[in-house]
Motif scaffolding. Structure first.
Motif, PDB file in Angstrom:
ATOM      1  N   GLU A 105       0.730  -1.222   0.048  1.00 39.67           N
ATOM      2  CA  GLU A 105      -0.042  -0.046   0.036  1.00 39.67           C
ATOM      3  C   GLU A 105       0.885   1.225  -0.087  1.00 39.67           C
ATOM      4  N   GLY A 107       0.972   5.492  -0.252  1.00 44.29           N
ATOM      5  CA  GLY A 107      -0.035   6.645  -0.460  1.00 44.29           C
ATOM      6  C   GLY A 107       0.607   7.679   0.418  1.00 44.29           C
ATOM      7  N   GLY A 108       0.614   8.900  -0.248  1.00 43.43           N
ATOM      8  CA  GLY A 108       1.068  10.021   0.341  1.00 43.43           C
ATOM      9  C   GLY A 108       2.554   9.908   0.618  1.00 43.43           C
ATOM     10  N   TYR A 109       3.046   9.719   1.970  1.00 46.26           N
ATOM     11  CA  TYR A 109       4.209   9.793   2.243  1.00 46.26           C
ATOM     12  C   TYR A 109       4.542   8.215   2.903  1.00 46.26           C
ATOM     13  N   THR A 111       4.580   3.813   2.471  1.00 41.57           N
ATOM     14  CA  THR A 111       4.268   2.432   2.050  1.00 41.57           C
ATOM     15  C   THR A 111       4.373   1.493   3.265  1.00 41.57           C
TER      16      THR A 111
END
Length: 127
Positions: A105, A107-109, A111
């Protein structure tokens, strides 16, 4: 890594469900997608195949929940063409032989490696 089709995935799930011996891989319930528990050792798993249809194409984020489940629901269907299964690798525990789905996964900043037990009763070959 070879693509695993639905019939092979079903056979792996059935094999996994038939294993009854205790193992460190199943001391934490992995019925729903969750962050990889710290109690699991990654080197005790081997990847046996992938559900990613095309490594050069971005898989869909569309989910399959016809009965109102969510990805963190223990009874959520496992539909290989839908997120997050469509981003998953199939891994086998080297200790007992149980099969799991794993994906990263991102997302953004961050994993985060996520895992879910491969359960035959939840597999759906949804188009």
């Amino acid at each position: 890594m070879s693509l695993i089709d639905f019939s092979t995935l079903s056979a792996l799930a059935a094999t996994s469900a038939s294993i009854t011996q205790p193992c460190s891989c199943c001391t934490v319930p992995l019925d729903a997608w969750q962050r990889l528990p710290t109690s699991l050792e990654l080197d005790r798993f081997e990847e046996v195949g992938t559900l990613v249809a095309d490594a050069y194409d971005e898989p869909s984020f569309k989910e399959y929940h016809p009965h109102g489940t969510r990805d963190d629901s223990p009874d959520a269907p496992i539909a290989p063409r839908y997120y997050p299964a469509n981003r998953s690798q199939v891994a086998r525990c080297l200790n007992c032989g149980r099969y799991y789905l794993r994906y990263n996964e991102a997302g953004g900043y961050f994993t985060e490696l996520r895992i879910r037990a491969l359960r035959p009763e939840l597999l759906v070959d949804a188009a």
